[in-house]
Design a protein around this motif. Structure first.
Motif, PDB file in Angstrom:
ATOM      1  N   LEU A  42       3.059  -8.429 -19.100  1.00 26.89           N
ATOM      2  CA  LEU A  42       4.299  -8.074 -18.414  1.00 26.89           C
ATOM      3  C   LEU A  42       3.995  -7.231 -17.188  1.00 26.89           C
ATOM      4  N   GLN A  43       2.976  -6.412 -17.282  1.00 27.49           N
ATOM      5  CA  GLN A  43       2.482  -5.667 -16.124  1.00 27.49           C
ATOM      6  C   GLN A  43       0.970  -5.672 -16.173  1.00 27.49           C
ATOM      7  N   LEU A  44       0.353  -5.974 -15.039  1.00 24.44           N
ATOM      8  CA  LEU A  44      -1.100  -6.026 -14.972  1.00 24.44           C
ATOM      9  C   LEU A  44      -1.681  -4.626 -14.828  1.00 24.44           C
ATOM     10  N   PRO A  45      -2.851  -4.383 -15.406  1.00 20.64           N
ATOM     11  CA  PRO A  45      -3.454  -3.043 -15.327  1.00 20.64           C
ATOM     12  C   PRO A  45      -3.629  -2.533 -13.905  1.00 20.64           C
ATOM     13  N   TRP A  46      -3.920  -3.445 -12.941  1.00 21.52           N
ATOM     14  CA  TRP A  46      -4.196  -2.979 -11.584  1.00 21.52           C
ATOM     15  C   TRP A  46      -2.932  -2.591 -10.808  1.00 21.52           C
ATOM     16  N   GLU A  47      -1.750  -2.906 -11.331  1.00 17.87           N
ATOM     17  CA  GLU A  47      -0.519  -2.631 -10.588  1.00 17.87           C
ATOM     18  C   GLU A  47      -0.275  -1.142 -10.380  1.00 17.87           C
ATOM     19  N   THR A  48      -0.737  -0.312 -11.281  1.00 12.28           N
ATOM     20  CA  THR A  48      -0.563   1.141 -11.103  1.00 12.28           C
ATOM     21  C   THR A  48      -1.451   1.667  -9.985  1.00 12.28           C
ATOM     22  N   SER A  49      -2.579   1.005  -9.747  1.00  7.98           N
ATOM     23  CA  SER A  49      -3.486   1.428  -8.670  1.00  7.98           C
ATOM     24  C   SER A  49      -3.053   0.893  -7.307  1.00  7.98           C
ATOM     25  N   HIS A  50      -2.342  -0.231  -7.311  1.00  5.14           N
ATOM     26  CA  HIS A  50      -1.920  -0.866  -6.053  1.00  5.14           C
ATOM     27  C   HIS A  50      -0.439  -1.209  -6.130  1.00  5.14           C
ATOM     28  N   PRO A  51       0.425  -0.189  -6.226  1.00  2.42           N
ATOM     29  CA  PRO A  51       1.858  -0.453  -6.432  1.00  2.42           C
ATOM     30  C   PRO A  51       2.519  -1.194  -5.279  1.00  2.42           C
ATOM     31  N   LYS A  52       2.128  -0.917  -4.037  1.00  2.00           N
ATOM     32  CA  LYS A  52       2.745  -1.598  -2.898  1.00  2.00           C
ATOM     33  C   LYS A  52       2.463  -3.099  -2.938  1.00  2.00           C
ATOM     34  N   LEU A  53       1.221  -3.445  -3.231  1.00  2.00           N
ATOM     35  CA  LEU A  53       0.856  -4.851  -3.312  1.00  2.00           C
ATOM     36  C   LEU A  53       1.602  -5.529  -4.463  1.00  2.00           C
ATOM     37  N   ALA A  54       1.688  -4.863  -5.594  1.00  2.00           N
ATOM     38  CA  ALA A  54       2.386  -5.428  -6.748  1.00  2.00           C
ATOM     39  C   ALA A  54       3.858  -5.683  -6.430  1.00  2.00           C
ATOM     40  N   ARG A  55       4.526  -4.702  -5.818  1.00  2.00           N
ATOM     41  CA  ARG A  55       5.949  -4.861  -5.478  1.00  2.00           C
ATOM     42  C   ARG A  55       6.135  -5.987  -4.479  1.00  2.00           C
ATOM     43  N   TRP A  56       5.260  -6.055  -3.495  1.00  2.00           N
ATOM     44  CA  TRP A  56       5.352  -7.085  -2.449  1.00  2.00           C
ATOM     45  C   TRP A  56       5.221  -8.480  -3.060  1.00  2.00           C
ATOM     46  N   ALA A  80      -2.550  -3.676   1.477  1.00  2.45           N
ATOM     47  CA  ALA A  80      -3.921  -3.449   1.008  1.00  2.45           C
ATOM     48  C   ALA A  80      -3.925  -3.404  -0.520  1.00  2.45           C
ATOM     49  N   PRO A  81      -5.032  -3.821  -1.124  1.00  6.01           N
ATOM     50  CA  PRO A  81      -6.309  -4.240  -0.513  1.00  6.01           C
ATOM     51  C   PRO A  81      -6.419  -5.742  -0.290  1.00  6.01           C
ATOM     52  N   PHE A  82      -5.290  -6.453  -0.308  1.00  4.90           N
ATOM     53  CA  PHE A  82      -5.328  -7.917  -0.251  1.00  4.90           C
ATOM     54  C   PHE A  82      -6.048  -8.446   0.994  1.00  4.90           C
ATOM     55  N   PRO A  83      -5.711  -7.970   2.218  1.00  5.16           N
ATOM     56  CA  PRO A  83      -6.372  -8.537   3.403  1.00  5.16           C
ATOM     57  C   PRO A  83      -7.881  -8.328   3.402  1.00  5.16           C
ATOM     58  N   GLU A  84      -8.317  -7.141   2.973  1.00  7.29           N
ATOM     59  CA  GLU A  84      -9.753  -6.856   2.968  1.00  7.29           C
ATOM     60  C   GLU A  84     -10.479  -7.754   1.961  1.00  7.29           C
TER      61      GLU A  84
END
Length: 409
Positions: A42-56, A80-84
């Motif tokens: 329901l929520q991926l572990p990395w979403e707490t580290s990259h909340p902006k990317l998750a919301r987007w 970030a960090p998607f483009p990199e």
């Protein structure tokens, strides 16, 4: 990391190990991003580290995810960090197409029994088979009816086709006889202990999309038999007899990366474009499964994923309520009260859009992981005294499994 041209190079010699090492560092460092599957969380572990990317990603539509599926690295505007990560993925995944020669046109009669897309793959694969010494005896590994082997035959060359299914062996032999070709079709379980007796040093083995253990077995046996040349386009890395990946080369054995069957399935999540009817059926099936997943969490009182079996397409002809009720019974669960089926079904479709968009992060690692696996095979062949060239034999729309290993002693 220095930028390269979009197509990269055909990988040979020291470049094989250098690329493997770079991929290993990339995949190991970011495995928290690509190992968890959005479908089961329901929520991926990395979403707490990259909340902006998750919301987007979660606010994007299903159509947007579908459009970006094949090339997630080209998405614009992602936080970030998607483009990199996308830039590194593109660089590390860059491999050029192997040089191709124009083949003598096949006779119409030879083409008539070959399915369209498979025929195109065979043409592309065959056009890239350049060896220093002209092969004298092709060996078509896991040959089916032997369409690939027949296409390769020239002049005085011989052909042996190995296939497990006796019906395909018989059909293949009939086709070869009909075309008056010097081909022998043998029934052989290539994983059996006696498979080594079917392989000899004069053979040039070829394998187009032999799955998992099947093509790995070929590499071991061909090396042992003293075959001077072989060509393999690997497929289905998860079709193995062990519960996790067994590294092949010394470099992979020294890696900290441990790959489960789920991990090995990641490269296979890229598929060619399906027709509208197939896509609609696939989306409905996934949305209903995701809706059922929400229901089973409520019923069981456990907030974790419950695996469910593959279901016949006829299940999609039921109502959503009946689908969930029957699937719950199949898993020995009983529904409590009267769920709001309309809301639950809508939630499943919403989750489908979110899942597909969140999968775009995993998509950045899809090709790097596949290349890591194929390079492990290339490095094993190196250790067995083969010079190896690794490149593609066709464009992705024809088949995403388009990496080809050419090995020569």
């Amino acid at each position: 990391m220095p930028a390269k041209d979009a197509e990269g190079d055909v990988l040979t010699g020291e470049a094989l190990l250098a690329r493997f090492t770079a991929l290993d560092v990339f995949l190991t460092a970011h495995q928290a991003l690509w190992k968890p599957r959005p479908f089961t969380h329901l929520q991926l572990p990395w979403e707490t580290s990259h909340p902006k990317l998750a919301r987007w990603l979660r606010q994007r539509s299903l159509e947007a995810a579908e459009n970006d599926h094949h090339q997630p690295g080209l998405i614009e505007g992602a936080p970030a960090p998607f483009p990199e990560l996308a830039a590194i993925s593109r660089t590390l995944s860059a491999v050029a197409q192997l040089p191709a020669r124009v083949l003598e046109a096949p006779s119409h009669r030879l083409n008539v029994d070959v399915p369209g897309r498979k025929g195109q793959q065979i043409e592309a694969f065959a056009s890239c088979l350049h060896f220093t010494t002209q092969p004298t005896h092709w060996l078509d590994w896991c040959a089916g009816k032997g369409h690939l082997g027949r296409r390769l035959l020239r002049g005085e060359q011989q052909l042996t086709c190995l296939e497990y299914d006796p019906a395909l062996v018989a059909s293949g032999q009939q086709l070869s006889q009909r075309h008056h070709l010097p081909a022998t079709h043998l029934q052989q379980d290539v994983l059996a202990a006696d498979a080594d007796q079917a392989l000899h040093c004069e053979h040039t083995p070829v394998a187009l999309h032999a799955c998992g253990d099947l093509h790995v077995r070929l590499m071991h046996l061909a090396s042992r038999a003293g075959c001077a040349q072989l060509a393999i386009a690997p497929c289905c890395y998860n079709r193995i007899s062990t519960s996790e990946y067994q590294p092949l080369s010394d470099a992979a054995k020294g890696s900290a990366l441990h790959l489960s069957l789920d991990d090995l399935s990641l490269p296979l999540t890229e598929t060619v474009t399906a027709g509208a009817r197939v896509r609609k059926q696939r989306d409905q099936s996934m949305a209903w499964r995701l809706g059922f997943d929400l229901l089973q969490r409520q019923i069981r009182g456990h907030d974790d994923y419950l695996p469910t079996p593959s279901l016949p397409s006829a299940w999609l002809e039921k109502s959503f309520a009946q689908y969930c009720t029957d699937l719950a019974a199949l898993k020995d669960l009983s529904t409590v009260g009267t769920p709001d089926w309309t809301t639950l079904e809508a939630a499943g479709h919403q989750r489908l859009a979110e899942v597909r968009n969140l999968e775009l992060v995993r998509g950045l690692f899809r090709r790097p992981l596949e290349l890591w696996l194929v390079l492990d095979r290339a490095l094993l062949l190196n250790q067995n005294d083969y010079d190896v060239r690794l490149g593609t034999f066709c464009e992705t729309p024809l088949t995403p499994r388009n990496l080809l290993l050419l090995a020569e002693r």
